[in-house]
Design an enzyme around this catalytic site. Structure first.
Site, PDB file in Angstrom:
ATOM      1  N   CYS A 102      57.132  26.230  72.005  1.00 32.66           N
ATOM      2  CA  CYS A 102      57.880  25.021  72.338  1.00 32.66           C
ATOM      3  C   CYS A 102      57.027  24.064  73.152  1.00 32.66           C
ATOM      4  O   CYS A 102      57.289  22.875  73.187  1.00 32.66           O
ATOM      5  CB  CYS A 102      59.129  25.397  73.104  1.00 32.66           C
ATOM      6  SG  CYS A 102      58.764  26.423  74.530  1.00 32.66           S
ATOM      7  N   GLU A 107      67.167  24.338  76.046  1.00 29.91           N
ATOM      8  CA  GLU A 107      65.719  24.109  75.905  1.00 29.91           C
ATOM      9  C   GLU A 107      65.474  23.903  74.427  1.00 29.91           C
ATOM     10  O   GLU A 107      65.610  24.844  73.645  1.00 29.91           O
ATOM     11  CB  GLU A 107      64.933  25.338  76.364  1.00 29.91           C
ATOM     12  CG  GLU A 107      65.179  25.769  77.790  1.00 29.91           C
ATOM     13  CD  GLU A 107      64.597  24.824  78.800  1.00 29.91           C
ATOM     14  OE1 GLU A 107      63.786  23.964  78.425  1.00 29.91           O
ATOM     15  OE2 GLU A 107      64.977  24.940  79.970  1.00 29.91           O
TER      16      GLU A 107
HETATM   17  P1  NAP Z   1      67.653  27.780  65.950  1.00 34.99           P
HETATM   18  O1  NAP Z   1      67.808  27.946  64.525  1.00 34.99           O
HETATM   19  O2  NAP Z   1      68.355  26.655  66.610  1.00 34.99           O
HETATM   20  O3  NAP Z   1      68.076  29.156  66.605  1.00 34.99           O
HETATM   21  C1  NAP Z   1      68.017  29.383  67.970  1.00 34.99           C
HETATM   22  C2  NAP Z   1      69.010  30.457  68.363  1.00 34.99           C
HETATM   23  O4  NAP Z   1      70.344  29.988  68.132  1.00 34.99           O
HETATM   24  C3  NAP Z   1      68.878  31.731  67.541  1.00 34.99           C
HETATM   25  O5  NAP Z   1      69.122  32.828  68.369  1.00 34.99           O
HETATM   26  C4  NAP Z   1      69.982  31.590  66.516  1.00 34.99           C
HETATM   27  O6  NAP Z   1      70.423  32.820  66.021  1.00 34.99           O
HETATM   28  C5  NAP Z   1      71.060  30.956  67.362  1.00 34.99           C
HETATM   29  N1  NAP Z   1      72.093  30.291  66.611  1.00 34.99           N
HETATM   30  C6  NAP Z   1      71.981  29.602  65.461  1.00 34.99           C
HETATM   31  N2  NAP Z   1      73.183  29.146  65.097  1.00 34.99           N
HETATM   32  C7  NAP Z   1      74.075  29.551  66.030  1.00 34.99           C
HETATM   33  C8  NAP Z   1      75.489  29.413  66.197  1.00 34.99           C
HETATM   34  N3  NAP Z   1      76.216  28.753  65.356  1.00 34.99           N
HETATM   35  N4  NAP Z   1      76.055  29.985  67.279  1.00 34.99           N
HETATM   36  C9  NAP Z   1      75.335  30.674  68.164  1.00 34.99           C
HETATM   37  N5  NAP Z   1      73.990  30.841  68.047  1.00 34.99           N
HETATM   38  C10 NAP Z   1      73.373  30.275  66.994  1.00 34.99           C
HETATM   39  O7  NAP Z   1      66.154  27.599  66.372  1.00 34.99           O
HETATM   40  P2  NAP Z   1      64.907  28.428  65.856  1.00 34.99           P
HETATM   41  O8  NAP Z   1      64.549  27.859  64.542  1.00 34.99           O
HETATM   42  O9  NAP Z   1      65.124  29.873  66.003  1.00 34.99           O
HETATM   43  O10 NAP Z   1      63.843  28.024  66.937  1.00 34.99           O
HETATM   44  C11 NAP Z   1      62.872  27.053  66.734  1.00 34.99           C
HETATM   45  C12 NAP Z   1      63.094  25.872  67.629  1.00 34.99           C
HETATM   46  O11 NAP Z   1      63.243  26.307  68.961  1.00 34.99           O
HETATM   47  C13 NAP Z   1      61.963  24.914  67.635  1.00 34.99           C
HETATM   48  O12 NAP Z   1      62.447  23.658  67.339  1.00 34.99           O
HETATM   49  C14 NAP Z   1      61.416  24.927  69.052  1.00 34.99           C
HETATM   50  O13 NAP Z   1      60.974  23.704  69.519  1.00 34.99           O
HETATM   51  C15 NAP Z   1      62.576  25.408  69.833  1.00 34.99           C
HETATM   52  N6  NAP Z   1      62.116  26.157  70.980  1.00 34.99           N
HETATM   53  C16 NAP Z   1      62.291  25.633  72.195  1.00 34.99           C
HETATM   54  C17 NAP Z   1      61.863  26.319  73.307  1.00 34.99           C
HETATM   55  C18 NAP Z   1      62.064  25.769  74.698  1.00 34.99           C
HETATM   56  O14 NAP Z   1      61.874  26.496  75.656  1.00 34.99           O
HETATM   57  N7  NAP Z   1      62.404  24.529  74.841  1.00 34.99           N
HETATM   58  C19 NAP Z   1      61.285  27.571  73.178  1.00 34.99           C
HETATM   59  C20 NAP Z   1      61.114  28.071  71.897  1.00 34.99           C
HETATM   60  C21 NAP Z   1      61.547  27.354  70.814  1.00 34.99           C
HETATM   61  P3  NAP Z   1      70.027  33.296  64.522  1.00 34.99           P
HETATM   62  O15 NAP Z   1      68.571  33.427  64.520  1.00 34.99           O
HETATM   63  O16 NAP Z   1      70.734  34.588  64.386  1.00 34.99           O
HETATM   64  O17 NAP Z   1      70.530  32.230  63.622  1.00 34.99           O
END
Ligand code: NAP
Length: 673
Positions: free
Chosen positions: A294, A255
């Site tokens: 999101c 997602e």
């Molecule tokens: P992100 O940086 O991609 O992080 C998302 C998750 O992935 C976090 O738990 C992060 O952990 C983890 N992660 C990062 N690098 C990783 C790796 N190498 N291996 C395993 N896990 C890893 O995204 P974000 O900035 O937190 O979230 C914002 C984005 O999420 C926005 O773009 C939004 O559109 C999207 N979003 C989508 C939805 C949906 O349902 N479609 C819902 C909410 C948000 P750490 O925090 O520990 O790095």
């Protein structure tokens, strides 16, 4: 506060220094996070060897009841979560979505699980398929729980709901999970998991938590595991290509970002109810959770002549937004999750501003203290077909862009330029416009909300994913699908196409299949409690001749004087009948008269029929006979009764099938002495 992970049955701090996590409101350190030293492979083994077997011992209903207990337990402690949630920048109403939206999802899954799944271990999917001429070889799809672990990697914006909306369907499926919250707001998830573990409601091993990085966890996944990811498209893409995920065909649900649209119909002129509803919704989506949803509306697509009115109305509303400490009196919008997030959103606004004009809010204005505060920003993109930014750049904050369209075809084109979205909404009272939009943009969306004066009062709004409906969208939105009621449960189960004789498939799936062995006993099945009944228990009734008097009596009594029952000539002219025929409802009633055993006993009530089909017309002088068979038993966990489904076949004197259906009854679990 050093955050701990819950691994292999114990709480564990990471080794060495932790990364500080700052309050979104004060900038002060709230917690430190670090998962160094955790044995991630051991966590997976623990889930598979301890959590999985314990969960699979329970039936769907037993698991569903535990979810409800858990929801109630967390609800009783909600104020603790609200207090900590403030540090994420959330106002009370933002936190409500996260905390009570999360427990609400547990309740919804608990009730769906008990209503729509059997109180057993195997889910039977659809009707049996007849695979042979004589019917001795049939097929039946069933679902059984995966024997691995579901790894849920979540985004920072919903530390509670994000966990619970994934835990609920996984738990009902009978699969243990490992939750990995985003670091920034992991302190709130950790608190909730502490309470969940303390409650002792979930079997040990069914829930583990990683606070901090996942280390080498994904290197150890197998085809029995599933990984779900919510977050940015960049991280998602990287994880999706992980060699262990690809090589082992691991289920991976993503997602990601989404440039969701909300489209105003040409009929919704200023002064109309739809215009006001639209402006209110765009403004709400910009400010709830400080726009960090999101599903938030990023593109407000409006008829070109209406654009100036929409902008003016939004400016007026946005001008009244009070940004600040969520606990302070009068504040209507809190903070972004972190100051890094503030920097990021400002950068995205600068990118949008290359082809759009800022019409409200100064993104760079610095607001109070060290908190991650930012003003709402509204942009206008005059030439949307020439701007790539407006359809590509997601500013994950209180930011939205008004985009004009010239005609319906262009509104469709613009909405779909988002390249796949979680949700779009359409505000109109014009059904023809709505129909055209749904056909034009449906394939590019996971959810479409059509709102107007009729639905607005009760509508759950553009931005709310619901446990009953799917959440997820194609393309840019990640191509994933979550929730959607029982659909979401099946994601954690293996679908198996069973083949064999009807008796064998009935025995292994606990549901009688036509053609399977029947057990004819001296005792009428209505005299047996659920405990005593066996799948396949049946009776064959005596015959009843149906007369013209019966038909006329029934017509008089019910008032149903349809010509096929009452007028010989008109009935003959009908392509299906050779003369007057009995009412279908009479056949059902007369059949009950044949199979019912009337004296008080374990059968408590009849609560309906399903799959009723009338197959052969019944003329006066024909007779009926019923074969009535116990098809499925669903004893309720916390009641002294349950549901029993009966297969009912009504045949005529030649053995032709007149009607088939399932009769649904409530039956006492134990014999009532
Ligand atoms: P992100 O940086 O991609 O992080 C998302 C998750 O992935 C976090 O738990 C992060 O952990 C983890 N992660 C990062 N690098 C990783 C790796 N190498 N291996 C395993 N896990 C890893 O995204 P974000 O900035 O937190 O979230 C914002 C984005 O999420 C926005 O773009 C939004 O559109 C999207 N979003 C989508 C939805 C949906 O349902 N479609 C819902 C909410 C948000 P750490 O925090 O520990 O790095």
């Amino acid at each position: 506060m050093r955050l701990k992970s819950y691994t292999c049955g114990r709480w564990l701090e990471g080794e060495g220094e932790g990364k500080p996590l700052h309050s979104a409101v004060t900038g002060e350190v709230v917690a430190e996070i670090n998962s160094r030293g955790i044995d991630f492979a051991a966590m997976l083994r623990y889930g598979r060897e301890v959590g999985g077997p314990a969960l699979r011992q329970l039936t769907f209903h037993e698991r569903a009841i535990k979810l409800k207990e858990l929801g109630l337990y967390l609800q009783e402690r909600k104020e603790e979560f609200y207090a900590l949630s403030r540090e994420t920048g959330a106002t009370r109403s933002d936190s409500w979505i996260d905390i009570e939206g999360g427990t609400g999802t547990l309740f919804a899954y608990s009730s769906k699980g008990r209503r729509e799944l059997p109180n057993g271990h195997v889910y039977i999917d659809g009707q049996p398929e007849i695979l042979s001429r004589k019917g001795s070889f049939v097929g039946q799809h069933i679902h059984v729980p995966l024997e691995g672990v579901a790894i849920h990697i979540n985004a920072f914006n919903f530390p509670c709901w994000g966990m619970l909306e994934k835990l609920a369907p996984t738990f009902i499926a009978g699969v243990p999970c490992i939750i990995k919250p985003a670091s920034q707001t992991a302190y709130l998830t950790e608190l909730m998991v502490q309470r969940i573990i303390e409650s002792g409601i979930l079997p040990e091993g069914s829930l583990q938590l990683i606070c901090g990085s996942v280390g080498d966890l994904l290197d150890h996944v197998t085809c029995q595991d599933a990984v779900t990811f919510t977050g940015s498209a960049t991280t998602g893409l990287m994880l999706r290509q992980h060699p262990a995920i690809i090589n082992n065909s691991v289920r991976f649900t993503m997602e990601a970002d989404s440039l969701n649209a909300s489209i105003l119909g040409p009929d919704a002129e200023p002064g109309s109810e739809e215009f006001d509803l639209y402006v209110k919704e765009v403004m709400r989506e910009m400010t709830v959770k400080c726009g960090q949803k999101c599903t938030a509306i990023r593109r407000a697509i409006v008829p070109r002549p209406l654009a100036p009115f929409v902008i003016d109305a939004l400016r007026a509303r946005l001008g009244r937004v009070v940004v600040g400490d969520p606990d302070a009196e009068g504040v209507t919008m809190g903070a972004l999750a972190s100051s890094d997030q503030c920097v990021e959103v400002r950068q995205r606004v600068a990118e949008l501003a290359r082809s759009c004009e800022i019409v409200h809010g100064d993104p760079d204005e610095s607001l109070q203290g060290k908190g991650a505060f930012m003003n709402p920003v509204l942009l206008y993109c005059d030439r949307p077909l020439e701007s790539s930014e407006v359809h590509d750049v997601e500013a994950f904050g209180p930011v939205s862009t008004v985009v004009p369209y010239d005609d319906v075809a262009q509104a469709i084109q613009i909405a779909n330029l988002g390249q796949g979205s979680l949700v779009s909404s359409i505000f109109t009272y014009d059904e023809a416009f709505a129909r055209e939009m749904v056909r034009g943009i449906g394939a590019w969306h996971g959810r479409l909300l059509i709102n107007n004066r009729d639905s607005a009062r009760e509508s759950t709004g553009h931005g709310s994913p619901l446990p009953y409906l799917i959440h997820g969208g194609p393309g840019r939105a990640g191509g994933g699908q979550e929730m959607g009621g029982i659909r979401g449960v099946l994601h954690y189960m293996q679908c198996v196409a069973l083949q064999g004789s009807p008796s064998m498939l009935s025995a292994v799936s606990d549901k009688w299949i036509p053609g399977a062995r029947r057990i004819e006993s001296e005792v009428h099945p209505f005299r047996k409690s659920i405990e005593e009944l066996q799948i396949g228990d049946s009776i064959v009734t005596g015959q009843r001749v149906v007369t013209l008097e019966d038909i006329e009596h029934f017509a008089e009594f019910s008032g149903d004087r349809f010509y096929a029952h009452m007028d010989e000539e008109a009935a003959r002219a009908n392509p299906f009948f050779e003369g007057r025929v009995a009412h279908g409802y009479f056949i059902v009633s007369a059949a009950a008269g044949l199979f019912v055993d009337p004296a008080p006993g374990p059968v408590l009530a009849n609560y309906g029929l399903e799959n009723l089909r009338f197959l052969t017309p019944l003329n006066p002088g024909d007779s009926i006979q019923v074969t009535f068979t116990c098809k499925q038993k669903v004893p309720r966990v916390n009641e002294d009764y349950g549901e029993v489904r009966w297969d009912c076949q009504v045949k005529n004197q030649n053995g032709d099938m007149v009607a088939t259906y399932d009769v649904l009854t409530l039956v006492a679990k134990k014999a009532r002495r």
